[in-house]
Design a protein around this motif. Structure first.
Motif, mmCIF file in Angstrom:
data_model
loop_
_atom_site.group_PDB
_atom_site.id
_atom_site.type_symbol
_atom_site.label_atom_id
_atom_site.label_comp_id
_atom_site.label_asym_id
_atom_site.label_seq_id
_atom_site.Cartn_x
_atom_site.Cartn_y
_atom_site.Cartn_z
ATOM 1 N N ASN A 164 9.597 44.544 -12.462
ATOM 2 C CA ASN A 164 10.288 43.260 -12.315
ATOM 3 C C ASN A 164 10.462 42.685 -13.717
ATOM 4 N N GLN A 165 11.453 41.801 -13.874
ATOM 5 C CA GLN A 165 11.667 41.159 -15.172
ATOM 6 C C GLN A 165 11.487 39.662 -15.020
ATOM 7 N N ASP A 166 10.572 39.104 -15.806
ATOM 8 C CA ASP A 166 10.336 37.671 -15.780
ATOM 9 C C ASP A 166 11.624 36.946 -16.174
ATOM 10 N N SER A 180 10.671 34.706 -19.681
ATOM 11 C CA SER A 180 10.285 35.434 -20.895
ATOM 12 C C SER A 180 11.059 36.732 -21.082
ATOM 13 N N LYS A 181 11.663 37.237 -19.984
ATOM 14 C CA LYS A 181 12.401 38.502 -19.977
ATOM 15 C C LYS A 181 11.488 39.720 -20.180
ATOM 16 N N LYS A 182 10.191 39.520 -20.042
ATOM 17 C CA LYS A 182 9.263 40.634 -20.165
ATOM 18 C C LYS A 182 9.373 41.553 -18.948
ATOM 19 N N ILE A 183 9.171 42.846 -19.161
ATOM 20 C CA ILE A 183 9.205 43.838 -18.088
ATOM 21 C C ILE A 183 7.789 43.993 -17.543
ATOM 22 N N ILE A 184 7.626 43.683 -16.268
ATOM 23 C CA ILE A 184 6.293 43.613 -15.665
ATOM 24 C C ILE A 184 6.167 44.640 -14.544
ATOM 25 N N ILE A 185 5.049 45.328 -14.510
ATOM 26 C CA ILE A 185 4.749 46.245 -13.405
ATOM 27 C C ILE A 185 4.252 45.419 -12.220
ATOM 28 N N THR A 186 4.947 45.514 -11.101
ATOM 29 C CA THR A 186 4.543 44.759 -9.920
ATOM 30 C C THR A 186 3.736 45.596 -8.938
ATOM 31 N N ILE A 238 2.305 44.420 -18.605
ATOM 32 C CA ILE A 238 3.589 44.219 -19.287
ATOM 33 C C ILE A 238 3.900 45.470 -20.106
ATOM 34 N N ILE A 239 5.109 46.005 -19.931
ATOM 35 C CA ILE A 239 5.532 47.178 -20.702
ATOM 36 C C ILE A 239 6.184 46.694 -21.997
ATOM 37 N N LEU A 240 5.563 47.036 -23.111
ATOM 38 C CA LEU A 240 6.068 46.597 -24.419
ATOM 39 C C LEU A 240 7.050 47.595 -25.019
ATOM 40 N N SER A 241 6.803 48.891 -24.799
ATOM 41 C CA SER A 241 7.725 49.900 -25.321
ATOM 42 C C SER A 241 7.637 51.175 -24.503
ATOM 43 N N VAL A 242 8.695 51.980 -24.585
ATOM 44 C CA VAL A 242 8.764 53.270 -23.901
ATOM 45 C C VAL A 242 9.208 54.312 -24.923
ATOM 46 N N THR A 280 9.526 31.601 -7.976
ATOM 47 C CA THR A 280 10.151 32.298 -9.088
ATOM 48 C C THR A 280 9.103 33.028 -9.919
ATOM 49 N N ASN A 281 9.393 34.285 -10.197
ATOM 50 C CA ASN A 281 8.524 35.152 -11.002
ATOM 51 C C ASN A 281 7.259 35.605 -10.273
ATOM 52 N N ALA A 282 7.075 35.175 -9.032
ATOM 53 C CA ALA A 282 5.947 35.697 -8.237
ATOM 54 C C ALA A 282 6.343 37.055 -7.674
#
Length: 468
Positions: free
Chosen positions: A169-171, A174-180, A198-202, A429-431
């Motif tokens: 999911n994307q907040d 903050s636009k951070k990529i989050i593992i749900t 939170i995934i910082l890089s791939v 939102t963001n939940a």
């Protein structure tokens, strides 16, 4: 001919066509090739390199040149004929008139267009078929699959995927990529990735400034290959690096968590794949042996599946009556009844639904609601209301066509309307949705569940505790 309410799960093509719903895992590539004709799910997340399709995302598929022009022309010249699909009915005047018009336009382009390199017969064919499908406005159903997509779809139905097994999911702020969520026994789960990471890089590429599609594409790959993720665990001081090998993953379609303090079994059905109703029986019996006296049946983000599995599931809780009404193109309505084989017709039952509950995952709550057997909590469901038949075409491509429409036992149309819950609760939102797998993996206490931010699940627990 297989008969699925929602063959499910959805692939996208670049032709603006509606498709089935998406599986819950954003990083997984249902094909065994990360770079070839994979498809995109309607909610906008991407599986592998995807095509474009249903009303929620668009992508571009690589075009494949066809070997024989004459074969494709012959195919198109006759595709409007009912006889092509094994139907002996004669074409009516309108059908004949416009099929001839189409053939005329095809021949004009084929014989006269100046840039011969731009004439791609396969792409012309597939684009035309998708345009026909799109014109029907059968939301979430009636769709076309290329041969590669059809193969991927069949693999999807088997419940097997290639990837590391995470939901993203994307907040919105903050636009951070989050593992749900992580899939049970997946490479991600075994490596130690967990909900809210939170995934910082791939593979050295930062996720900052990228959307879900772009990150999903970075994570996707072939079986046996590795991906390196830099992860920020919630509450950890420093990021951590994970090297994870992609694998074939078998999805667990029924997952149960027992909330002992409240004697509630939280049971999620991921999709109505073959055998799900038997798995559900096993989970319910297990929960009751642990002391469960109430059930939360979680159908959120369930895109559908087999009609028979939906019938069997309703039959577990309803002794007599109809599961749904089936209406054909002539307007004739046929009731489809429960099987008569029940599991528990009295245990208090709440069904959780949301806007991604579709198809078979609408048949079940619609029937349980109309039969007075369950209370629905959540948001309006997706609104698919056609029963599907599969038609295999000559080059290996497939048309899934809505041949009947289904209504709830009380005659309510579902197509484009969905099922309205008894109690409407929107997720903040963001939940993110809290699944039984998350509860099991994190060994969550009842208080942690109530503080999770999943307002729909919390409301279901409160309803079963207080009866209102």
């Amino acid at each position: 001919m297989s008969r699925y309410d929602d063959p499910r799960w959805y692939e996208e093509q670049q032709f603006n066509q509606p498709i089935p719903r998406k599986p819950a895992y954003d990083d997984l590539n249902p094909t065994h090739h990360a770079d070839n004709n994979a498809f995109q799910w309607p909610d906008g997340s991407r599986q592998g390199q995807t095509l474009q399709e249903e009303p929620r995302s668009r992508q571009i598929v690589k075009k494949i040149l066809v070997g024989s022009t004459l074969v494709i022309i012959a195919f198109l010249g006759g595709w409007f004929s009912h006889q092509y699909f094994g139907n002996t009915l004669l074409q009516n005047n309108q059908s004949q008139k416009y099929s001839q018009l189409f053939e005329q336009a095809w021949n004009v382009i084929d014989q006269n267009y100046v840039d011969r390199k731009a004439v791609n017969y396969q792409n012309m064919s597939y684009t035309a078929i998708n345009a026909m499908v799109s014109s029907l406005h059968d939301k979430g159903h009636t769709y076309f699959l290329t041969p590669a997509q059809s193969k991927a779809f069949d693999q999807q139905e088997s419940g097997k995927f290639i990837g590391i097994g995470i939901t993203l999911n994307q907040d919105t702020t903050s636009k951070k990529i989050i593992i749900t969520s992580t899939m049970v026994n997946s490479p991600a789960a075994k490596a130690g990735l967990r909900r809210n990471d939170i995934i910082l890089s791939v593979d050295g590429t930062t996720t900052q400034g990228k959307d879900l599609d772009a990150v999903s594409k970075l994570i996707t790959g072939n079986v046996g290959t590795s991906v390196t993720l830099i992860i920020q665990h919630q509450g950890a001081a420093q990021p951590q690096t994970f090297h994870i090998v992609r694998a074939e993953i078998t999805e667990q379609n029924v997952i149960m968590h027992y909330i002992a303090q409240d004697h509630i079994a939280h049971i999620q059905i991921v999709q109505f794949a073959d055998g799900v109703s038997d798995q559900l029986k096993t989970s319910i019996n297990q929960a009751k042996s642990m002391g469960a006296t109430k059930i939360i049946l979680d159908l959120r983000n369930n895109g559908g599946g087999s009609v028979q599995e939906a019938i069997n599931t309703v039959s577990d809780f309803v002794k007599s009556g109809d599961v749904y009404l089936e209406k054909d193109s002539s307007g004739h309505t046929t009731p489809v009844s429960v099987t008569g084989t029940t599991l528990d017709t009295r245990i208090p039952l709440v069904v959780l639904v949301n806007e991604n509950s579709a198809s078979a995952a609408e048949i079940v709550p619609g029937s349980l609601k109309d039969n007075g057997r369950a209370t629905l909590i959540g948001t309006q469901t997706f609104g698919t209301g056609t029963v599907m038949n599969r038609f295999d075409l000559s080059d290996g491509s497939v048309l899934w066509v809505g041949v009947d429409e289904w209504l709830t036992p009380k005659g309510k149309f579902i197509r484009d309307q969905g099922i309205t819950p008894n109690i409407t609760v929107k997720l903040p939102t963001n939940a993110s949705i809290l699944t039984p797998k998350d509860e099991n993996v994190q060994n969550m206490t009842p208080q942690q569940i109530l503080s999770s931010g999943d307002s729909q699940l919390v409301r279901a627990i409160q309803y079963l505790e207080n009866g209102r």
